[in-house]
Motif scaffolding. Structure first.
Motif, short mmCIF file in Angstrom:
data_model
loop_
_atom_site.label_atom_id
_atom_site.label_comp_id
_atom_site.label_asym_id
_atom_site.label_seq_id
_atom_site.Cartn_x
_atom_site.Cartn_y
_atom_site.Cartn_z
N LEU A 144 0.98 -1.23 -0.04
CA LEU A 144 -0.09 0.10 -0.02
C LEU A 144 0.76 1.10 0.09
CD1 LEU A 144 -2.85 -0.68 2.41
CD2 LEU A 144 -2.93 -0.89 0.01
N MET A 145 1.93 1.41 0.87
CA MET A 145 2.76 2.42 0.81
C MET A 145 3.51 2.74 -0.68
SD MET A 145 4.62 2.61 4.49
CE MET A 145 5.68 1.12 4.24
N LEU A 146 3.87 1.62 -1.18
CA LEU A 146 4.70 1.76 -2.53
C LEU A 146 3.43 2.13 -3.46
CD1 LEU A 146 7.10 -1.11 -2.59
CD2 LEU A 146 7.67 1.40 -2.13
N GLU A 147 2.26 1.55 -3.43
CA GLU A 147 1.21 2.23 -4.35
C GLU A 147 0.82 3.55 -4.26
OE1 GLU A 147 -3.45 1.57 -3.60
OE2 GLU A 147 -2.40 -0.34 -4.36
N GLU A 148 0.92 4.15 -2.92
CA GLU A 148 0.59 5.50 -2.61
C GLU A 148 1.47 6.60 -3.37
OE1 GLU A 148 -1.97 8.23 -1.67
OE2 GLU A 148 -2.32 5.97 -1.11
N VAL A 149 2.91 6.34 -3.41
CA VAL A 149 4.01 7.04 -3.87
C VAL A 149 4.46 6.27 -5.39
CG1 VAL A 149 4.67 7.39 -1.49
CG2 VAL A 149 5.77 5.53 -2.83
N ARG A 150 3.37 5.72 -6.00
CA ARG A 150 4.02 5.16 -7.43
C ARG A 150 4.25 6.14 -8.29
NH1 ARG A 150 -1.65 4.25 -6.66
NH2 ARG A 150 -3.09 4.94 -8.17
N ASP A 151 3.51 7.67 -8.25
CA ASP A 151 3.81 8.52 -9.47
C ASP A 151 5.13 9.36 -8.75
OD1 ASP A 151 1.79 7.55 -10.59
OD2 ASP A 151 0.32 8.74 -9.58
N LEU A 152 5.88 8.92 -8.04
CA LEU A 152 6.93 9.99 -7.35
C LEU A 152 8.24 9.27 -7.93
CD1 LEU A 152 5.41 11.02 -3.88
CD2 LEU A 152 5.63 12.38 -5.94
N PRO A 153 9.19 10.06 -7.51
CA PRO A 153 10.45 9.41 -7.80
C PRO A 153 10.81 8.73 -6.69
CG PRO A 153 10.82 11.75 -8.48
CD PRO A 153 9.42 11.22 -8.03
N VAL A 154 10.96 7.24 -6.79
CA VAL A 154 11.28 6.37 -5.57
C VAL A 154 12.72 5.64 -5.56
CG1 VAL A 154 10.62 4.45 -4.04
CG2 VAL A 154 8.80 6.19 -5.05
#
Length: 211
Positions: free
Chosen positions: A179-189
């Protein structure tokens, strides 16, 4: 300077990843940076209420969740931390780079795992300024379980089930990561794989921030 150009980064990771230790290392080794967190010992002076509310969530709300307190009440309490981070970001000096612990991403994921699939608060949180990048410090559920004393130092927002057991912990942490990675999927990670110590994790985080 507009919000989209603020020097603002988020440190994210599952329970037991050692983010607090990494934040302390970054604060000590990058004096030009500011770190921002609601974790005990990392909240700045003058914000005793933030620390007290966090403590009451653990001591008063979680033990009576589902009896005295609803999951909606829990989400409302957790929102105080989110708003505090947003307010501090608004007041933050534009020319000072900032590393923030988790932002709203982890709290939103935990609210969803607590059974609150949809809430108007989520839309508001997602309207907050977004960081330039996210540094995700990873750890396997097995390592996190050992770091928790095999479950002896967990709270009910870190596992599924009535009591801390390995299978419930592993399932919860796997879902939390997703869920956390889903929430930031549109950001540079940038994902930093599990490190043998907080110091090594901090080295990896510092390398990413420097680049």
């Amino acid at each position: 300077m507009s919000d989209e150009h603020r020097p603002f980064y988020v440190l994210l990771g599952p329970d037991g990843a050692g983010k607090s230790s990494v934040m302390a290392e970054v604060a000590a080794r990058l004096p030009g940076w500011r770190t921002l967190s609601t974790d005990h010992g990392l909240v700045g002076p003058g914000y005793d209420l933030v620390s007290a509310l966090r403590r009451h969530v653990g001591e008063d709300v979680l033990p009576h969740l589902g009896t005295h307190y609803s999951v909606d009440f829990l989400a409302s309490m957790l929102q105080t931390a989110v708003v505090h981070l947003k307010d501090e970001l608004t007041r933050h000096a534009d020319d000072v780079p900032l590393l923030m612990d988790s932002y709203y991403y982890k709290i939103l994921a935990k609210c969803r795992l607590a059974g609150i699939r949809h809430n108007p608060m989520y839309t508001w949180w997602r309207s907050f300024p977004q960081p330039r990048a996210v540094v995700y410090v990873d750890v396997s559920p097995a390592s996190a379980w050992r770091r928790s004393g095999n479950g002896t130092r967990l709270n009910p927002l870190e596992y599924f089930g009535e009591r801390p057991e390995w299978l419930g912990f592993e399932s919860y942490q796997t879902s939390l990561r997703k869920l956390m990675l889903e929430e930031v999927r549109d950001l540079p990670v940038t994902i930093i794989e599990e490190q043998p110590s907080a110091a090594r994790a901090a080295d990896a985080v510092l390398e990413v921030l420097a680049s």
